[in-house]
Design an enzyme around this catalytic site. Structure first.
Site, PDB file in Angstrom:
ATOM      1  N   HIS A  34       0.827  -1.211   0.000  1.00 58.40           N
ATOM      2  CA  HIS A  34       0.000   0.000   0.000  1.00 58.40           C
ATOM      3  C   HIS A  34       0.857   1.254   0.000  1.00 58.40           C
ATOM      4  CE1 HIS A  34       1.152  -0.819   4.123  1.00 58.40           C
ATOM      5  NE2 HIS A  34       1.072   0.484   4.328  1.00 58.40           N
ATOM      6  N   HIS A 115       5.304   6.551  -1.197  1.00 63.09           N
ATOM      7  CA  HIS A 115       6.140   5.359  -1.304  1.00 63.09           C
ATOM      8  C   HIS A 115       5.335   4.107  -0.972  1.00 63.09           C
ATOM      9  CE1 HIS A 115       6.174   5.955   3.060  1.00 63.09           C
ATOM     10  NE2 HIS A 115       6.504   4.676   3.162  1.00 63.09           N
TER      11      HIS A 115
END
EC number: 3.1.-.-
Lengths: 172, 172
Positions: A34, A115
């Site tokens: 995620h 990220h």
């Protein structure tokens, strides 16, 4: 309850990233791959109902956008987390910013760096080896993003999804 | 992709059921405690888009209802799964039925028995011990249900949520 807001990439992208996480990320079984839009925060049922309405407005203001990954990076020396650097497109910053203002608690600890974590909580020796090996890989991923998810953490550490928010498709 | 449709009870109920699943259910880390409305089925991106629209209509036709558990039961001798028997209220049957008709593939293997699995894939000896012990417990749970979730399975076996469907609140 302990909530967070994340973007899950598509299944093929999750599967590819999981191949690395399986070996290097102790959170591998706690949450699928995620991009965190808003770090974990605590709130109660009344407040989350209010925030869910806000999240629907935010989703409706957002257009689907491309997520692109083409580089492995690290937060060292702050933490030895190794991550896929997500190309810093404006919609990601807009989403993250909106989730820190207005009715939302501002719980930023660092500035927002889009990220997807591949490895964390490694010993210093492991970290050096793994970063050396991962940073040489040519990892190119692109994906279409049209939603984010409000997640909550169970007592066993596993995160479950409370609600999905589809861009331009929420009924408020 | 491999999809399923489930109801997740509230966090306190999931936490309580996980205390049992941790010891007795090898799927413990693959998916949080859930009631399956529609067993796993395979479909492609075009078809799932069509089914998502149907699921929104179904959610909009459904009113929040109570989920009640007050008994441990078993599918033995068909399988040695041990489960929490969920009180058979009409909305659960209506949901399950609608997800097998119209545009949905009919993939029923057994008739619909509303339940939340606590233990599965036990050896015959383990099964007898565990069922003996669990069936003596006084487990009483009630919960308010206002949504279901469309889930999909990653290559590592873990299920993630594609989309939530909130009763009476979907924009079609």
């Amino acid at each position: 309850m302990h909530y967070g807001i994340v973007i899950f990439p598509s299944k093929p992208v999750q599967d590819e990233i999981n191949a690395y996480r399986k070996r290097y990320d102790p959170h591998y079984t706690l949450i699928p791959p995620h991009l965190t839009l808003k770090e974990a925060f605590d709130t109660d049922d009344a407040k989350i109902t209010e925030l869910i309405t806000e999240l629907k407005y935010i989703a409706n203001e957002t257009k689907p956008f491309d997520l692109t990954v083409n580089k492995v990076s690290t937060f060292a020396p702050v933490t030895n987390t190794i991550y896929l650097k997500v190309e810093p497109v404006q919609p990601l910053y807009d989403l993250a910013e909106k989730m820190q203002s207005g009715k939302f608690p501002d719980n930023r600890t660092y500035s927002f760096v889009p990220h997807i974590t591949m490895a964390q909580d490694l010993s210093q020796d492991e970290y050096s080896d793994v970063y050396g090996s991962l940073s040489m890989k040519d990892i190119q991923l692109t994906d279409k993003i049209d939603r984010f998810h409000l997640v909550y953490q169970l007592d066993n550490g596993i995160w479950n999804v409370h609600e999905s928010f589809i861009f331009g498709k929420e009924f408020v």
